[in-house]
Design an enzyme around this catalytic site. Structure first.
Site, PDB file in Angstrom:
ATOM      1  N   ASP A 103       1.021  -1.376   0.283  1.00 49.81           N
ATOM      2  CA  ASP A 103       0.011   0.262   0.460  1.00 49.81           C
ATOM      3  C   ASP A 103       0.702   1.082   0.376  1.00 49.81           C
ATOM      4  OD1 ASP A 103      -1.876   2.186   0.133  1.00 49.81           O
ATOM      5  OD2 ASP A 103      -3.089   0.746   2.028  1.00 49.81           O
ATOM      6  N   ALA A 104       1.040   1.469  -1.014  1.00 50.22           N
ATOM      7  CA  ALA A 104       1.614   2.694  -0.547  1.00 50.22           C
ATOM      8  C   ALA A 104       1.306   4.174  -2.207  1.00 50.22           C
ATOM      9  CB  ALA A 104       3.127   2.478  -2.110  1.00 50.22           C
ATOM     10  N   LYS A 105       0.249   3.441  -3.165  1.00 44.44           N
ATOM     11  CA  LYS A 105      -0.853   4.410  -3.446  1.00 44.44           C
ATOM     12  C   LYS A 105       0.264   5.323  -4.479  1.00 44.44           C
ATOM     13  CE  LYS A 105      -4.152   5.288   0.029  1.00 44.44           C
ATOM     14  NZ  LYS A 105      -3.551   4.223   1.133  1.00 44.44           N
ATOM     15  N   ARG A 106       1.249   4.467  -5.343  1.00 46.18           N
ATOM     16  CA  ARG A 106       1.961   5.434  -6.565  1.00 46.18           C
ATOM     17  C   ARG A 106       1.550   5.942  -7.493  1.00 46.18           C
ATOM     18  NH1 ARG A 106       4.885   5.874  -1.668  1.00 46.18           N
ATOM     19  NH2 ARG A 106       6.905   5.013  -1.757  1.00 46.18           N
TER      20      ARG A 106
END
Length: 305
Positions: A103-106
């Site tokens: 979960d890094a929302k890049r």
């Protein structure tokens, strides 16, 4: 990759993932004291406490669940020491047979997204060698920059058999400030959903695409529309439990056969020992409290499917 996740969900009968989002105050005092005694009240000491906390949670739940979702920010706050623990956690979960959703929302301009995709899902060329960095199985992606910011992730999904979950309708209270704004008479999240379905059509893995969507359980009326709008898109569903959504709220994220979605719970599981419901376990047995919280969550969700 999405078919692998579906198979793991069927094997465990548990359409859930555990969010490994460890804040220091979630970690029982005995673990923090031990790490601080060895490494001091430093970034290294904090990261070491996170690792021992994570390991206990994983060991106590890995046979019950198909996947985990570590939120990278909870590790980044401790700098390089934290990122080392993030990587170590990813590897340990994979050794235990778990699928890892990073979960890094890049998401950025094309060349930057390509670097993010290589770092988290693919490989980077170093001289004549191709090396993997974090090597998670899935990654959350922010679509705000449009197709050229998402396409590098989709390309890596196709090349490496990996997956992404694109933010469509998020569970946080202020998500509507942008996501619900009308454009040509339609809310923005519906327009994003159209693009997710389009991007995913070229990256199918059975009935569902490797390009999934993040759809919050806190807005059940919207999940009804989105499930119909994206019939071949697998949903990652946050918002259950601590954020207020119930099993009834999220049932429309699933398809008619009870598939098509995986529900995340973070502090509701990893900090279960702090809830009155699980207080009998105490901080000494926080892992067993997390295991019971998983068992209860699975039963709750399956009761409405």
């Amino acid at each position: 990759m999405i078919q692998k996740l579906i198979d793991k969900i069927r094997q465990t009968s548990a359409p859930i993932c555990v969010g490994l989002d460890p804040m220091l105050d979630y970690i029982p005092e005995q673990i923090r004291k031990r790490s601080f005694a060895e490494l001091g009240e430093t970034l290294a000491g904090a990261a070491d406490a996170v690792w021992h906390f994570n390991k206990e949670i994983i060991d106590c739940t890995c046979d019950l669940i198909p996947a985990v979702k570590p939120q990278i920010a909870m590790y980044e706050q401790f700098g390089l020491e934290g990122l080392k623990v993030y990587e170590k956690t990813v590897r340990y979960c994979q050794e235990k047979g778990l699928i890892v959703i990073g979960d890094a929302k890049r998401g950025d301009i094309g060349s930057t997204s390509a670097a993010y995709a290589a770092a988290h899902l693919g490989k980077v060329k170093v001289g004549n060698q191709y090396c993997s960095a974090f090597d998670t199985d899935f990654l959350t992606v922010n679509p705000y920059l449009g197709t050229d910011g998402v396409k590098p992730f989709v390309d890596v999904c196709g090349a490496e058999d990996k997956g992404i979950f694109v933010l469509v309708k998020t569970s946080n209270p202020s998500s509507g400030e942008f996501q619900d704004r009308l454009i040509d008479g339609r809310p923005l999240y519906e327009l994003v959903a159209d693009k997710v379905a389009e991007w995913g059509s070229a990256c199918m893995d059975g009935v569902y695409s490797n390009v999934g969507a993040v759809v919050g359980a806190t807005y059940p009326q919207m999940s009804v529309k989105l499930r119909a709008q994206m019939p071949h898109t697998f949903f990652l569903v946050p918002g259950y439990g601590a954020q207020g959504a119930t099993a009834q709220d999220l049932r429309h994220c699933f398809d008619a056969e009870g598939s098509g979605a995986i529900v995340n719970s973070s502090r509701g599981i990893i900090a279960a020992y702090r809830q009155d419901k699980y207080s009998k376990f105490g901080a000494e047995h926080f892992g067993e409290a997390s295991r019971q919280a998983v068992i209860d969550m699975v039963a709750d969700i399956n009761s409405v499917l």
